[in-house]
Design a protein around this motif. Structure first.
Motif, short mmCIF file in Angstrom:
data_model
loop_
_atom_site.label_atom_id
_atom_site.label_comp_id
_atom_site.label_asym_id
_atom_site.label_seq_id
_atom_site.Cartn_x
_atom_site.Cartn_y
_atom_site.Cartn_z
N VAL A 75 13.22 69.31 21.57
CA VAL A 75 11.95 69.97 21.80
C VAL A 75 10.83 68.94 21.72
O VAL A 75 10.72 68.21 20.72
CB VAL A 75 11.71 71.10 20.78
N VAL A 76 10.01 68.88 22.76
CA VAL A 76 8.99 67.84 22.89
C VAL A 76 7.61 68.47 22.90
O VAL A 76 7.31 69.33 23.72
CB VAL A 76 9.19 67.03 24.18
N HIS A 77 6.76 68.00 21.97
CA HIS A 77 5.35 68.37 21.95
C HIS A 77 4.59 67.14 22.44
O HIS A 77 4.51 66.13 21.75
CB HIS A 77 4.92 68.74 20.53
N PHE A 78 4.04 67.22 23.67
CA PHE A 78 3.42 66.05 24.29
C PHE A 78 2.08 65.69 23.66
O PHE A 78 1.62 64.55 23.79
CB PHE A 78 3.24 66.28 25.79
N SER A 79 1.44 66.63 23.01
CA SER A 79 0.12 66.42 22.43
C SER A 79 -0.85 65.95 23.51
O SER A 79 -0.72 66.31 24.67
CB SER A 79 0.19 65.44 21.26
N ARG A 80 -1.83 65.14 23.16
CA ARG A 80 -2.89 64.82 24.11
C ARG A 80 -2.46 63.79 25.16
O ARG A 80 -2.78 63.92 26.34
CB ARG A 80 -4.12 64.30 23.37
N ALA A 81 -1.75 62.75 24.75
CA ALA A 81 -1.52 61.61 25.65
C ALA A 81 -0.06 61.39 26.00
O ALA A 81 0.29 60.38 26.60
CB ALA A 81 -2.10 60.34 25.03
N GLY A 82 0.81 62.32 25.63
CA GLY A 82 2.22 62.16 25.94
C GLY A 82 2.58 62.72 27.30
O GLY A 82 1.93 63.64 27.80
N TRP A 83 3.61 62.16 27.90
CA TRP A 83 4.13 62.73 29.15
C TRP A 83 5.53 62.19 29.40
O TRP A 83 6.11 61.52 28.54
CB TRP A 83 3.20 62.46 30.32
N ALA A 84 6.09 62.49 30.56
CA ALA A 84 7.48 62.16 30.86
C ALA A 84 7.58 61.48 32.22
O ALA A 84 6.78 61.72 33.12
CB ALA A 84 8.33 63.41 30.84
N GLN A 85 8.59 60.65 32.36
CA GLN A 85 8.93 60.03 33.63
C GLN A 85 10.43 60.20 33.86
O GLN A 85 11.22 60.20 32.93
CB GLN A 85 8.59 58.54 33.62
N TRP A 86 10.78 60.40 35.11
CA TRP A 86 12.19 60.47 35.50
C TRP A 86 12.53 59.20 36.26
O TRP A 86 11.87 58.87 37.25
CB TRP A 86 12.43 61.69 36.37
N LYS A 87 13.54 58.48 35.79
CA LYS A 87 13.91 57.22 36.43
C LYS A 87 15.37 57.28 36.87
O LYS A 87 16.26 57.58 36.07
CB LYS A 87 13.68 56.04 35.48
N GLN A 105 -3.62 56.73 19.32
CA GLN A 105 -3.33 57.88 18.46
C GLN A 105 -1.96 58.43 18.83
O GLN A 105 -1.80 59.11 19.84
CB GLN A 105 -4.41 58.95 18.62
N LYS A 106 -0.98 58.16 18.02
CA LYS A 106 0.40 58.52 18.33
C LYS A 106 0.73 59.90 17.77
O LYS A 106 0.98 60.08 16.58
CB LYS A 106 1.35 57.46 17.76
N ARG A 107 0.69 60.91 18.66
CA ARG A 107 0.92 62.29 18.25
C ARG A 107 2.10 62.94 18.96
O ARG A 107 2.44 64.09 18.68
CB ARG A 107 -0.34 63.12 18.50
N LEU A 108 2.69 62.23 19.92
CA LEU A 108 3.88 62.75 20.58
C LEU A 108 4.94 63.06 19.53
O LEU A 108 5.22 62.23 18.66
CB LEU A 108 4.41 61.72 21.57
N ALA A 109 5.54 64.26 19.61
CA ALA A 109 6.50 64.68 18.58
C ALA A 109 7.77 65.22 19.24
O ALA A 109 7.69 66.07 20.13
CB ALA A 109 5.89 65.73 17.67
N VAL A 110 8.91 64.73 18.80
CA VAL A 110 10.20 65.17 19.32
C VAL A 110 11.03 65.70 18.16
O VAL A 110 11.16 65.04 17.12
CB VAL A 110 10.94 64.01 20.02
#
Length: 287
Positions: free
Chosen positions: A69-81, A119-124
């Motif tokens: 479960v991923v909470h992206f918060s303000r500056a998190g996101w995902a990439q598919w490679k 500000q590191k707020r991404l949470a997994v």
């Protein structure tokens, strides 16, 4: 910040691309990103992805009964490679926080979770049940599931400003700063209106705006690659992020309320009868 439409589109993208692939490796690059320790990350190795879903603004990757479960918060996101890098990712100064490497028997792909800024707020969280994640357990209902009466019940009894209530995840799950601005503009309602004091006609307008703004955004986002979603969102905003530009509906210049670490936008012509709302921070700067 990714909100309901972007996370919904990401979940559907992963449902199509990741389902059936086996977890070959989990690279935890930023150690603060993983908020759980039992089960350990190694528990995912060799398990197949069985689906992806959304809880409000949180992503849920189902890996054979274990949930990432991923909470992206303000500056998190995902990439598919695809193809994925063969070598394990190492800790460094880049935005990569966690990489899930997936194998379909013919090659490797990866889901890269990234976070910009300091500000590191991404949470997994890796859990057996998504409700073990506090942010999921506290969520209110999905706004797209509510009828007018259901929305009225969520707003009843509060004297808080409408903008504040719409972005409270315990009241409605999935609406953030950007889409609340556009919803209020579409509903022709002031962000400072008392949420519990709306008339029946205003509630109808708000309900319609919630469904049209979010529904249209989901429709526009689904089918796009994760890397395209943020720019696509910016280009579709009615008032959010458009301070000083002319409103597309009435031509009034879009105004802004600023706080220490955030801001929001509205149209005085459409939403507040021409009145510019008090902005204490900006007023102090202008003195």
């Amino acid at each position: 910040m990714p909100e309901l439409p972007e996370v919904e589109a990401l979940a559907r993208f992963l449902g199509e691309r990741a389902t059936g692939r086996v977890v070959a490796r989990l690279d935890v690059v930023a150690f603060n990103v993983l908020k759980t320790f039992d089960p350990p990350p190694t528990a995912l190795h060799g398990l197949a992805v069985t689906g992806a879903s959304r809880h409000g603004k949180l992503l849920d990757l189902d890996v054979d009964g274990l949930h990432l479960v991923v909470h992206f918060s303000r500056a998190g996101w995902a990439q598919w490679k695809e193809p994925a890098a063969a070598a394990p990712a190492r800790p460094g100064k880049g935005p990569l926080a966690l990489r899930v490497v997936l194998d379909d028997g013919e090659g490797l792909a990866s889901l890269d979770l990234t976070e910009a800024g300091t500000q590191k707020r991404l949470a997994v969280h890796l859990v057996h049940d998504p409700t073990q994640v506090p942010a999921v357990a506290k969520l209110g209902p999905d706004p797209l599931t509510l009828d007018v009466d259901g929305l009225a019940e969520r707003l009843a009894g509060t004297r808080q400003r409408l903008k504040t209530v719409l972005t409270d995840q315990q009241v409605l799950a999935g609406i953030g700063n950007a889409y609340s601005d556009d919803i209020l503009h579409a509903a022709r309602l002031s962000p400072f209106a008392p949420a519990g004091g709306l008339t029946a006609e205003e509630l109808e307008r708000l309900h319609g705006a919630v469904h049209s703004v979010l529904g249209d955004a989901v429709a526009a986002a689904v089918g796009r690659a994760p890397e395209q979603l943020k720019d696509d969102k910016r280009g579709r905003m009615r008032v959010h992020g458009r301070t000083g530009q002319a409103c597309d509906v009435c031509g009034t210049r879009i105004a802004e309320i600023s706080y220490t670490d955030s801001s929001f936008q509205y149209c005085p012509g459409c939403q507040t009868g021409g009145q510019v709302l008090s902005d204490r921070r900006m007023s102090r700067l202008l003195k």
